[in-house]
Scaffold this motif. Structure first.
Motif, PDB file in Angstrom:
ATOM      1  N   MET A  90       0.837  -1.332  -0.011  1.00  0.00           N
ATOM      2  CA  MET A  90       0.083   0.041   0.023  1.00  0.00           C
ATOM      3  C   MET A  90       0.651   1.169   0.163  1.00  0.00           C
ATOM      4  SD  MET A  90      -2.834   1.252   2.844  1.00  0.00           S
ATOM      5  CE  MET A  90      -3.738   2.988   2.652  1.00  0.00           C
ATOM      6  N   ASP A  91       0.565   2.156  -1.138  1.00  0.00           N
ATOM      7  CA  ASP A  91       1.211   3.381  -1.026  1.00  0.00           C
ATOM      8  C   ASP A  91       0.709   4.396   0.033  1.00  0.00           C
ATOM      9  OD1 ASP A  91       2.745   5.579  -1.696  1.00  0.00           O
ATOM     10  OD2 ASP A  91       1.940   5.827  -3.665  1.00  0.00           O
ATOM     11  N   LEU A  92       1.619   4.730   1.019  1.00  0.00           N
ATOM     12  CA  LEU A  92       0.971   5.560   2.156  1.00  0.00           C
ATOM     13  C   LEU A  92       0.709   6.816   1.452  1.00  0.00           C
ATOM     14  CD1 LEU A  92       0.393   6.108   5.329  1.00  0.00           C
ATOM     15  CD2 LEU A  92       2.999   6.711   5.194  1.00  0.00           C
ATOM     16  N   TYR A  93       1.749   7.344   0.651  1.00  0.00           N
ATOM     17  CA  TYR A  93       1.353   8.823   0.294  1.00  0.00           C
ATOM     18  C   TYR A  93       0.111   8.887  -0.886  1.00  0.00           C
ATOM     19  CZ  TYR A  93       6.384   9.296   1.556  1.00  0.00           C
ATOM     20  OH  TYR A  93       7.432   9.458   2.302  1.00  0.00           O
ATOM     21  N   ALA A  94      -0.668   7.786  -1.029  1.00  0.00           N
ATOM     22  CA  ALA A  94      -1.728   7.809  -1.905  1.00  0.00           C
ATOM     23  C   ALA A  94      -3.043   7.731  -0.977  1.00  0.00           C
ATOM     24  CB  ALA A  94      -1.757   6.480  -2.849  1.00  0.00           C
ATOM     25  N   PHE A  95      -2.709   7.649   0.234  1.00  0.00           N
ATOM     26  CA  PHE A  95      -3.997   7.693   1.056  1.00  0.00           C
ATOM     27  C   PHE A  95      -4.405   8.882   1.131  1.00  0.00           C
ATOM     28  CE2 PHE A  95      -5.403   7.635   5.701  1.00  0.00           C
ATOM     29  CZ  PHE A  95      -6.436   6.956   5.529  1.00  0.00           C
ATOM     30  N   PRO A  96      -5.692   9.047   0.917  1.00  0.00           N
ATOM     31  CA  PRO A  96      -6.532  10.549   0.387  1.00  0.00           C
ATOM     32  C   PRO A  96      -6.002  11.491   1.607  1.00  0.00           C
ATOM     33  CG  PRO A  96      -8.202   8.770   0.032  1.00  0.00           C
ATOM     34  CD  PRO A  96      -6.916   7.990   0.727  1.00  0.00           C
ATOM     35  N   PRO A  97      -6.304  11.467   2.806  1.00  0.00           N
ATOM     36  CA  PRO A  97      -5.783  12.607   3.727  1.00  0.00           C
ATOM     37  C   PRO A  97      -4.303  12.962   3.550  1.00  0.00           C
ATOM     38  CG  PRO A  97      -6.839  10.908   4.928  1.00  0.00           C
ATOM     39  CD  PRO A  97      -6.710  10.287   3.652  1.00  0.00           C
ATOM     40  N   ILE A  98      -3.122  11.896   3.357  1.00  0.00           N
ATOM     41  CA  ILE A  98      -2.052  12.367   3.247  1.00  0.00           C
ATOM     42  C   ILE A  98      -1.769  13.098   1.899  1.00  0.00           C
ATOM     43  CG2 ILE A  98       0.357  11.280   3.039  1.00  0.00           C
ATOM     44  CD1 ILE A  98      -0.606   9.367   5.149  1.00  0.00           C
ATOM     45  N   ALA A  99      -2.520  12.201   0.726  1.00  0.00           N
ATOM     46  CA  ALA A  99      -2.305  13.018  -0.471  1.00  0.00           C
ATOM     47  C   ALA A  99      -2.779  14.494  -0.532  1.00  0.00           C
ATOM     48  CB  ALA A  99      -3.183  12.185  -1.561  1.00  0.00           C
ATOM     49  N   ALA A 100      -3.768  14.746   0.126  1.00  0.00           N
ATOM     50  CA  ALA A 100      -4.383  15.960   0.090  1.00  0.00           C
ATOM     51  C   ALA A 100      -3.565  17.093   0.962  1.00  0.00           C
ATOM     52  CB  ALA A 100      -5.903  16.080   0.772  1.00  0.00           C
ATOM     53  N   LEU A 101      -2.815  16.622   2.060  1.00  0.00           N
ATOM     54  CA  LEU A 101      -2.067  17.358   2.752  1.00  0.00           C
ATOM     55  C   LEU A 101      -0.782  17.473   1.997  1.00  0.00           C
ATOM     56  CD1 LEU A 101      -0.719  18.723   5.543  1.00  0.00           C
ATOM     57  CD2 LEU A 101       0.149  16.270   6.107  1.00  0.00           C
ATOM     58  N   LEU A 102      -0.093  16.573   1.204  1.00  0.00           N
ATOM     59  CA  LEU A 102       0.959  16.821   0.356  1.00  0.00           C
ATOM     60  C   LEU A 102       0.765  17.764  -0.912  1.00  0.00           C
ATOM     61  CD1 LEU A 102       2.517  13.442   0.287  1.00  0.00           C
ATOM     62  CD2 LEU A 102       3.420  15.236   1.603  1.00  0.00           C
ATOM     63  N   ASP A 103      -0.594  17.624  -1.415  1.00  0.00           N
ATOM     64  CA  ASP A 103      -1.063  18.583  -2.556  1.00  0.00           C
ATOM     65  C   ASP A 103      -1.060  19.918  -2.135  1.00  0.00           C
ATOM     66  OD1 ASP A 103      -1.781  18.848  -5.002  1.00  0.00           O
ATOM     67  OD2 ASP A 103      -3.998  18.964  -4.591  1.00  0.00           O
ATOM     68  N   GLY A 104      -1.665  20.202  -0.780  1.00  0.00           N
ATOM     69  CA  GLY A 104      -1.766  21.688  -0.345  1.00  0.00           C
ATOM     70  C   GLY A 104      -0.360  22.021   0.064  1.00  0.00           C
ATOM     71  N   ALA A 105       0.576  21.163   0.648  1.00  0.00           N
ATOM     72  CA  ALA A 105       1.952  21.855   0.934  1.00  0.00           C
ATOM     73  C   ALA A 105       2.697  22.155  -0.751  1.00  0.00           C
ATOM     74  CB  ALA A 105       2.546  20.696   1.545  1.00  0.00           C
ATOM     75  N   HIS A 106       2.303  21.303  -1.487  1.00  0.00           N
ATOM     76  CA  HIS A 106       3.001  21.499  -2.916  1.00  0.00           C
ATOM     77  C   HIS A 106       2.467  22.892  -3.511  1.00  0.00           C
ATOM     78  CE1 HIS A 106       3.291  21.227  -7.364  1.00  0.00           C
ATOM     79  NE2 HIS A 106       4.208  20.431  -6.939  1.00  0.00           N
ATOM     80  N   ALA A 107       1.160  22.982  -3.409  1.00  0.00           N
ATOM     81  CA  ALA A 107       0.750  24.356  -3.835  1.00  0.00           C
ATOM     82  C   ALA A 107       1.183  25.488  -3.236  1.00  0.00           C
ATOM     83  CB  ALA A 107      -0.820  24.189  -3.880  1.00  0.00           C
ATOM     84  N   LEU A 108       1.247  25.286  -1.768  1.00  0.00           N
ATOM     85  CA  LEU A 108       1.795  26.339  -1.001  1.00  0.00           C
ATOM     86  C   LEU A 108       3.147  26.787  -1.209  1.00  0.00           C
ATOM     87  CD1 LEU A 108       1.759  28.290   1.387  1.00  0.00           C
ATOM     88  CD2 LEU A 108       2.417  26.429   3.118  1.00  0.00           C
ATOM     89  N   LEU A 109       4.109  25.776  -1.515  1.00  0.00           N
ATOM     90  CA  LEU A 109       5.473  26.040  -1.908  1.00  0.00           C
ATOM     91  C   LEU A 109       5.678  26.636  -3.302  1.00  0.00           C
ATOM     92  CD1 LEU A 109       7.564  23.095  -0.558  1.00  0.00           C
ATOM     93  CD2 LEU A 109       7.934  25.392   0.295  1.00  0.00           C
ATOM     94  N   MET A 110       5.031  26.107  -4.198  1.00  0.00           N
ATOM     95  CA  MET A 110       4.910  26.634  -5.539  1.00  0.00           C
ATOM     96  C   MET A 110       4.559  28.072  -5.638  1.00  0.00           C
ATOM     97  SD  MET A 110       6.318  24.465  -7.359  1.00  0.00           S
ATOM     98  CE  MET A 110       6.336  25.313  -9.068  1.00  0.00           C
ATOM     99  N   GLY A 111       3.359  28.195  -4.983  1.00  0.00           N
ATOM    100  CA  GLY A 111       3.009  29.790  -4.908  1.00  0.00           C
ATOM    101  C   GLY A 111       3.939  30.484  -4.192  1.00  0.00           C
ATOM    102  N   LEU A 112       4.430  30.184  -2.956  1.00  0.00           N
ATOM    103  CA  LEU A 112       5.719  30.969  -2.369  1.00  0.00           C
ATOM    104  C   LEU A 112       6.738  31.369  -3.551  1.00  0.00           C
ATOM    105  CD1 LEU A 112       5.723  29.854   1.213  1.00  0.00           C
ATOM    106  CD2 LEU A 112       4.891  31.843   0.479  1.00  0.00           C
ATOM    107  N   ALA A 113       7.214  30.053  -4.068  1.00  0.00           N
ATOM    108  CA  ALA A 113       8.284  30.418  -5.143  1.00  0.00           C
ATOM    109  C   ALA A 113       7.973  31.507  -6.259  1.00  0.00           C
ATOM    110  CB  ALA A 113       8.593  28.967  -5.867  1.00  0.00           C
ATOM    111  N   ASP A 114       6.766  31.415  -6.558  1.00  0.00           N
ATOM    112  CA  ASP A 114       6.388  32.281  -7.609  1.00  0.00           C
ATOM    113  C   ASP A 114       6.529  33.731  -7.207  1.00  0.00           C
ATOM    114  OD1 ASP A 114       6.224  30.340  -9.592  1.00  0.00           O
ATOM    115  OD2 ASP A 114       3.651  30.267  -9.176  1.00  0.00           O
TER     116      ASP A 114
END
Length: 271
Positions: free
Chosen positions: A1-25
């Motif tokens: 089982m892919d832990l990172y595909a677990f919906p709550p964790i995937a949503a958390l990582l997706d939000g963190a990804h969007a935050l870092l990309m937004g700050l980088a921009d």
């Protein structure tokens, strides 16, 4: 089982990804190609700022433990042959004084999820079903998702990359050594109760004494060793996580030095 595909964790990582990309921009006009690295530094500073109250509590707890050290030493001498009684009396003393031998661990525990998220963001090719754009970001030409150990293993390490990894890892180790020296020098000594040589407790009493919070010398040695564990970890984690760790240990050193002035440890009685 892919832990990172677990919906709550995937949503958390997706939000963190969007935050870092937004700050980088937002930072790109000022930092150029290093905008993602600058975003990581900014996030680190924000996390550490949010943890300032926890750092204050940690400094107060450290001051309280130092103040209680002579009384704890007296309990240890008094109940050396009765380890269960010793532990009860020690915990009762901590409770009465409103402190704990484990107070101050929260900063490390609170940061563990942040380090875990940054680690995941720079090792996963996809996040929540879309491409991980952070893997294309670099710092001085070195991918933020690469590690020193990984680059050596796959043969992609360059001279410039080695210099960059070495700078971060050695800087973490240097901050650890400064931390060890500064706070070893400031640690108060526990005064002896008498000039008579203490008898060595037997069996369980000796074990209880060695496991108790009174083992200040052993605790100081352990803390000194732990300062360098972060540098070892930085060899294996992505460059982005190493950058986070460097800013964290530097902030921690500066904060502890400042708070030690505000909440100084009691000085031992010359008598």
């Amino acid at each position: 089982m892919d832990l990172y595909a677990f919906p709550p964790i995937a949503a958390l990582l997706d939000g963190a990804h969007a935050l870092l990309m937004g700050l980088a921009d937002l930072l790109a006009p000022f930092t150029g190609a290093a905008s993602a690295a600058a975003a990581i530094v900014l996030v680190t500073l924000l996390v550490r700022t949010a943890l300032i109250p926890v750092g204050v509590s940690q400094a107060k707890a450290e001051q309280g433990r130092a103040r209680l050290a002579p009384r704890l030493a007296e309990l240890q001498r008094k109940h050396a042959k009765h380890p269960e009684r010793l532990q009860r009396e020690m915990m009762a003393l901590y409770r009465d004084e409103g402190t704990s031998p484990f107070a101050g661990c929260l900063p490390m525990l609170a940061q563990a999820p942040v380090v875990g998220v940054i680690y995941a963001l720079f090792i996963l090719p996809t996040i929540a079903g879309h491409e991980n754009a952070l893997l294309q970001e670099t710092l001085a030409g070195v991918p933020l998702g690469s590690s020193l150990a990984g680059s050596v293993f796959d043969g992609t390490l360059t001279a410039g990359g080695f210099a960059e990894f070495a700078t971060i890892i050695l800087s973490i180790a240097l901050v650890g050594e400064v931390t060890r020296r500064v706070f070893r020098a400031q640690a108060p000594a526990v005064p002896a109760a008498s000039s008579a040589p203490a008898r060595r407790p037997a069996g369980g009493a000796r074990d209880a004494a060695s496991l108790s919070p009174l083992s200040t010398a052993g605790a100081q040695r352990m803390l000194g060793l732990l300062q360098f564990v972060t540098a070892v970890i930085a060899v294996f984690v992505p460059l982005a996580a190493g950058l986070y760790l460097l800013v964290t240990v530097a902030w921690t050193l500066a904060q502890r030095m400042l708070l030690r002035r505000v909440y100084p440890l009691p000085q031992p009685n010359p008598a």
